[in-house]
Design a protein around this motif. Structure first.
Motif, mmCIF file in Angstrom:
data_model
loop_
_atom_site.group_PDB
_atom_site.id
_atom_site.type_symbol
_atom_site.label_atom_id
_atom_site.label_comp_id
_atom_site.label_asym_id
_atom_site.label_seq_id
_atom_site.Cartn_x
_atom_site.Cartn_y
_atom_site.Cartn_z
ATOM 1 N N GLN A 74 9.366 0.828 8.361
ATOM 2 C CA GLN A 74 10.615 0.677 7.606
ATOM 3 C C GLN A 74 11.835 1.163 8.381
ATOM 4 N N ARG A 79 14.187 3.349 0.460
ATOM 5 C CA ARG A 79 13.532 3.311 -0.845
ATOM 6 C C ARG A 79 12.158 3.930 -0.684
ATOM 7 N N PRO A 80 11.585 4.439 -1.776
ATOM 8 C CA PRO A 80 10.209 4.915 -1.655
ATOM 9 C C PRO A 80 9.311 3.730 -1.251
ATOM 10 N N PRO A 81 8.200 3.971 -0.601
ATOM 11 C CA PRO A 81 7.687 5.243 -0.094
ATOM 12 C C PRO A 81 8.187 5.536 1.330
ATOM 13 N N ILE A 110 1.725 3.744 1.548
ATOM 14 C CA ILE A 110 0.781 4.334 0.602
ATOM 15 C C ILE A 110 -0.025 3.229 -0.055
ATOM 16 N N ILE A 115 -1.959 0.813 -2.476
ATOM 17 C CA ILE A 115 -1.637 0.361 -3.832
ATOM 18 C C ILE A 115 -2.479 1.108 -4.864
ATOM 19 N N LEU A 129 -0.857 4.215 -5.799
ATOM 20 C CA LEU A 129 0.312 4.021 -6.669
ATOM 21 C C LEU A 129 -0.144 3.816 -8.107
ATOM 22 N N ILE A 143 7.168 -4.251 -5.681
ATOM 23 C CA ILE A 143 6.442 -3.558 -4.620
ATOM 24 C C ILE A 143 6.258 -4.529 -3.456
ATOM 25 N N THR A 150 4.156 -5.087 0.176
ATOM 26 C CA THR A 150 3.017 -4.559 0.927
ATOM 27 C C THR A 150 3.085 -4.938 2.401
ATOM 28 N N ILE A 178 5.099 -7.883 -5.008
ATOM 29 C CA ILE A 178 4.419 -7.762 -6.289
ATOM 30 C C ILE A 178 5.445 -7.407 -7.345
ATOM 31 N N CYS A 220 1.446 -0.176 0.346
ATOM 32 C CA CYS A 220 2.801 -0.485 -0.081
ATOM 33 C C CYS A 220 3.728 0.085 0.977
ATOM 34 N N ARG A 243 7.248 -0.618 0.756
ATOM 35 C CA ARG A 243 8.571 -0.484 0.164
ATOM 36 C C ARG A 243 8.533 -0.855 -1.310
ATOM 37 N N THR A 244 9.489 -0.326 -2.041
ATOM 38 C CA THR A 244 9.706 -0.754 -3.410
ATOM 39 C C THR A 244 11.205 -1.063 -3.518
ATOM 40 N N PHE A 245 11.585 -1.853 -4.493
ATOM 41 C CA PHE A 245 13.022 -2.010 -4.733
ATOM 42 C C PHE A 245 13.262 -2.467 -6.161
#
Ligand code: FAD
Ligand code: FAD
Ligand code: FES
Lengths: 376, 100, 399
Positions: free
Chosen positions: B52, B81-83, B87, B89, B92, C227, C229, C283, C320, C322-324
């Motif tokens: 990232q 943004r997280p994470p 990590i 799934i 999570l 999410i 991946t 996702i 995962c 990233r998330t947004f």
């Protein structure tokens, strides 16, 4: 979900010292670090320390680490190792994964982000070849795992990190072919530089790595001279034979969690780049979220420790574990120490940069409410 | 010779995770008048990889600052943004429990 | 200094940029005003870019169908690869009780002229081994596509600019000036624009623009979380798989989500699982109202992750990265878009309310709005999306 008074993320010198101060005052502290061992960068530093006497100059980083760990135990800090804080969310909750299989949420009334710094990459053709690595990775291998990642090293960067890594490589029995520095002067302290010179290793200032060649891994390193505007001078290329390139081009604060938490950022080239703005007690623009150590500006272990203490004391005071007067006393002493640590020609620049960060923060706080558009 | 050098330099990989070259980044900045690293990321995928942008973010800032003639201090780093570390799934999906 | 334009478009998202492109193509002199530093900082930069035709119902269905046609040749037309990807769409259920609903869905879609096929469990698992044991039934269809939403947004912007459209970034509209029943100019923090037409394409922020003219635009931000991946090997057959719950409850039936006792449904978690050509999965997604907050929340992410594993179990060991979260412009009266002029001011056009379908609908929206402005008639009927449909709802609201 776990709850605590103080949650510290990162168990380097900054995090350890904050945890110690807060716990000593009576706060209930959780300290987490993604590594199997606490100490952050400290345990990689088997060399003697720079800094003043009072700051344990001359003692090895390793020993300082041991001392801090004893204190952490004495004050019953709850330490979670091999634990990653992967996100920070609203209401000061932090999500963690321990041992890559246990998840949990920790909520701290106060949170310290002491996540350290990330090495700056330098992208020359061939930098993705096996054998090109960051100084940190090399240091971990030789000082912690006790293996040499190569035989013949070229080091890019002559800040303290570059100089120290060169010396440590020599001690570990490797050949250091050359140090290469883009600036016209060596970046680190003279004491370290003279050790390198004494060992007869050439330091090429005003030079950079133009290219690294090799089939499956590093075989040759082409360096080139730079003119005053840092442009390569044609025809000055020379090829060194080496199997490992160590990049020590400085570090920048590891600010991801601070960004996620919404901390306003400032910038200082003396301190490594973008960093969270903070006040003189190390609190950021987000209430209750603090920063200390390299995340708040890349400096040294000694300043990281003092900043961690400062944050810990301020948290303890705000949580009602320390009287205002008592806290004030302690803080003043620490500020004096920090001032002393930031003296000298390098130190003074950092002192000014820090002051600037604190002032920017104050200005922003003042302006926060009155964001007024003037529609023309 | 000179030309060949130039080519080599710009075809240099900047984002190792997504294998994006310096040239691709410079092209995108020029074509779309990009002014932020977040936009560079969107259009080139640099910084979208496993790390990232932990590795390439600062390089992207440097290239952008050269292209638009601004200091790095005037640019914002990539939005995070997280994470902060990848990590699984299944982790999570679980809460306060061990995964099998 | 003052600027002048035939049409000023507020909002540089995919809707605003599409409108600018189609207008510029008709020779109009367009200015797009966007408060962020570039396009795609709103919903248009925080979505999945899936265009699954079978999820659309009339009256929007016809728009979607035409939009997909426009998408087919868009890369060529604008000279930029928007990564049109003919992924088709599979709607899939993991709940025995939904079997009869899925059968009805197939019949309905066939009547609507969509070429769908019902696939029983055994065949599903054979055709797509990544699907989970607990899938019950699926419905496939191959007119659907995926696109890269960033590239659509920037592609439209770039093509519009080539045709003469001007883009003012980092510029916020704060006031609109009116003379009797016409907008005369738009005031921004960077100066004034004198304009013949004003288009409100400000997405979830469009009510704020309406308010400047005393109009209530019944749109509010509906947050969605996603999410992302790391890449995995490409699926054999389907790379766009939707949860039947999306169709049957969460996406369209606001009441059902509100009254549900199931926390997952309450949070609107039912997704589209989309594997990009790079192998990465997005996702999605969730639906909640949190004002303009674009943070992700762990509770929702947990439900999304848990639900995804039910459909595609191998995802559980995938990381995962990233998330947004983003804000859909959602019309809380009927969930439909608003593509319409208003009575007063006459030269004010609204183009928003695309909810979770704005990427799919962007090309057709741009085309229709350009026709509405330049020719004052549209090639498809848009009465169902008129602003006047709210009059009653309002009176009720006020009463
Ligand atoms: C080669 C080298 C030589 C040095 N020599 C000296 C010297 O002689 N004298 C001196 O004063 N200074 C020296 N320094 C500098 C000193 O090491 C650093 O300034 C100091 O360690 C910074 O402390 P810190 O606590 O801020 O961060 P660190 O020591 O970097 O600790 C941060 C910790 O946080 C952890 N972490 C980060 N993110 C997360 C997360 N999301 N979840 C869980 N854990 C996380 C990291 O893994 C790390 O363990 C040297 C540095 C280097 C690289
Ligand atoms: C999680 C999620 C998943 C989605 N998935 C899909 C999908 O798979 N397929 C699909 O078709 N759709 C999807 N959507 C829906 C789609 O993203 C939206 O419908 C679409 O992006 C809306 O575009 P827009 O241009 O109207 O809004 P936006 O992109 O939000 O643009 C509005 C712009 O107006 C600007 N603005 C606002 N106020 C002002 C002002 N005063 N002055 C200047 N500028 C202003 C904003 O800054 C913003 O850039 C999804 C949405 C979300 C949130
Ligand atoms: S190097 Fe670019 S995302 Fe990892």
């Amino acid at each position: 979900m776990k709850k605590c008074d103080v949650l510290v993320i990162g168990a380097g010198p900054a995090g350890l010292c904050c945890a110690i101060e807060a716990a000593r005052a009576g706060a209930d502290v959780i300290l987490i670090d993604e590594n199997r061992r606490p100490g952050g960068q400290l345990f990689k530093q088997i060399h003697k320390f720079f800094g003043s006497k009072q700051h344990k100059a001359g003692i090895r980083g390793f020993d300082i680490g041991i001392e801090l760990l004893e204190e952490v135990q004495r004050y019953e800090v709850n330490m979670l190792l091999n634990t990653v804080a992967y996100g920070i969310f609203d209401d000061k909750t932090v999500e963690i994964v321990k041992d890559e299989r246990i998840t949990d949420t920790i909520q701290g009334k106060k949170i310290l982000l002491a996540t350290g710094a990330i090495e700056n990459p330098v992208a020359f053709p061939g930098w993705t070849l096996p054998g090109v690595m960051g100084a940190g990775a090399a240091q971990t291998m030789i000082n912690i795992h006790r293996v040499l990642p190569g035989r013949r090293f070229v080091i890019l960067g002559t800040g303290n990190v570059g100089l120290i890594i060169a010396y440590q490589l020599l001690q570990a029995g490797a050949d250091v072919i050359a140090l290469v520095e883009a600036a016209s002067k060596i970046g680190g302290y003279q004491v370290h530089a003279s050790k390198i010179r004494r060992a007869g290793i050439p330091i090429f200032t005003s030079h950079t790595i133009k290219e690294v060649k090799g089939n499956m891994q590093v075989e040759e390193v082409v360096i080139v001279q730079l003119d005053d505007s840092w442009k390569p001078i044609e025809g000055t290329e020379r090829t060194l034979s080496a199997d490992c390139v160590c990049i020590a081009a400085g570090l920048h604060p590891s600010i991801e969690l601070a960004q996620m938490a919404g901390c306003a950022l400032g910038f200082s080239s003396e301190l490594g780049g973008h960093l969270p703005l903070h006040n003189e007690d190390m609190e950021t623009t987000v209430d209750g979220i603090y920063v200390a150590g390299d995340i708040a500006g890349v400096e040294e272990a000694s300043t990281a420790m003092e900043e961690g203490r400062l944050a810990g004391i301020d948290m303890a005071q705000k949580l009602g574990h320390l009287s205002k007067d008592k806290a004030q006393d302690k803080k003043e002493k620490i500020r004096e120490n920090l001032f002393a640590l930031r003296s000298g020609s390098f130190g003074y620049l950092r002192y000014k940069a820090k002051l600037n960060i604190i002032q920017t923060m104050e200005a922003i706080k003042k302006n926060q409410e009155k964001k007024q558009w003037s529609y023309k | 010779m000179e030309r060949k050098l130039q080519e080599r330099k710009v075809n240099n990989i900047v984002c190792r995770c997504e294998e994006v070259t310096e040239q691709e980044i410079r092209d995108a900045i020029r074509k779309f008048n990009l002014t932020t690293v977040d936009e560079v990321k969107r259009l080139t995928r640099a910084g979208m990889g496993l790390c990232q942008g932990r590795t390439c973010g600062s390089l992207m800032e440097k290239i952008l600052s050269e292209e638009i003639n601004k200091k790095v201090s005037e640019l914002l780093p990539l939005k995070k943004r997280p994470p902060v570390r990848p990590i699984k799934i299944k982790l999570l999906a679980k809460k306060e429990r061990e995964s099998e | 200094m003052n600027k002048t334009a035939d049409v000023t478009v507020v909002g540089g998202g995919v809707i605003g940029c599409s409108i600018a492109y189609y207008l510029a193509k008709k020779g109009a002199d367009v200015i797009v005003v966007e408060k962020n530093k570039g396009p795609s900082f709103g919903a248009s930069g925080t979505n999945q870019g899936a265009c699954p035709l079978q999820l659309f119902e009339p009256p929007v269905l016809e728009l979607a169908r035409q939009s997909l046609k426009l998408y087919k040749n868009l890369s060529e037309e604008i000279g930029y690869d928007i990564e049109y990807d003919n992924v088709g769409a599979l709607v899939c259920s993991v709940d025995e009780k939904q079997y009869s609903d899925m059968k009805k869905h197939v019949e309905k879609k066939k009547k609507q002229g969509i070429n769908v096929r019902l696939i029983e469990r055994e065949e599903l698992l054979k055709l797509e081994p990544t699907l989970g044991e607990n899938v019950v039934v699926g419905v496939e269809e191959w007119e659907s596509c995926g696109v890269n939403p960033f590239k659509v947004n920037y592609g439209f912007a770039c093509a519009a600019r080539r045709l003469g459209a001007r883009f003012l970034f980092s510029t916020e509209v704060g006031k609109i000036e009116k003379d009797k029943d016409k907008v005369t100019s738009v005031a921004t923090d960077k100066g004034k624009i004198i304009t013949n037409f004003l288009v409100n394409a400000a997405g979830a922020w469009s009510p704020q623009i309406g308010k400047m003219l005393g109009l209530v635009i019944p749109v509010k931000p509906r947050r969605g979380q996603i999410i992302v991946t790391e890449p995995t090997p490409l699926n054999k057959r389907w790379r766009c798989i939707s949860d039947a719950d999306y169709l049957l409850t969460t996406a369209f039936d606001l009441k059902a989500t509100e009254v549900s006792k199931d926390k997952r449904i309450k949070l609107g978690v039912a997704g589209v699982y989309l594997q990009e050509s790079t192998g990465n999965w997005t996702i999605g997604s969730s639906r909640d109202f949190a004002d303009y907050n674009t943070n992700v929340t762990m509770q929702t992410i947990r439900y999304i992750a848990k639900r995804a594993i039910k459909f595609i179990p191998k995802l559980k060991d995938v990381s995962c990265i990233r998330t947004f979260a983003g804000l859909r412009p959602f019309c809380y009266v009927d969930g439909l878009p608003i593509l319409s002029k208003v009575d007063n001011p006459q030269n004010f056009v609204i183009a928003t309310g695309h909810a979770g379908e704005g990427i799919t609908l962007a090309p057709i929206t741009g085309k229709l709005i350009s026709e509405l402005i330049v020719e004052n008639k549209t090639s498809l009927p848009i009465d169902a999306f008129s602003f006047s449909r709210f009059k009653n709802a309002y009176l009720q609201n006020l009463g």
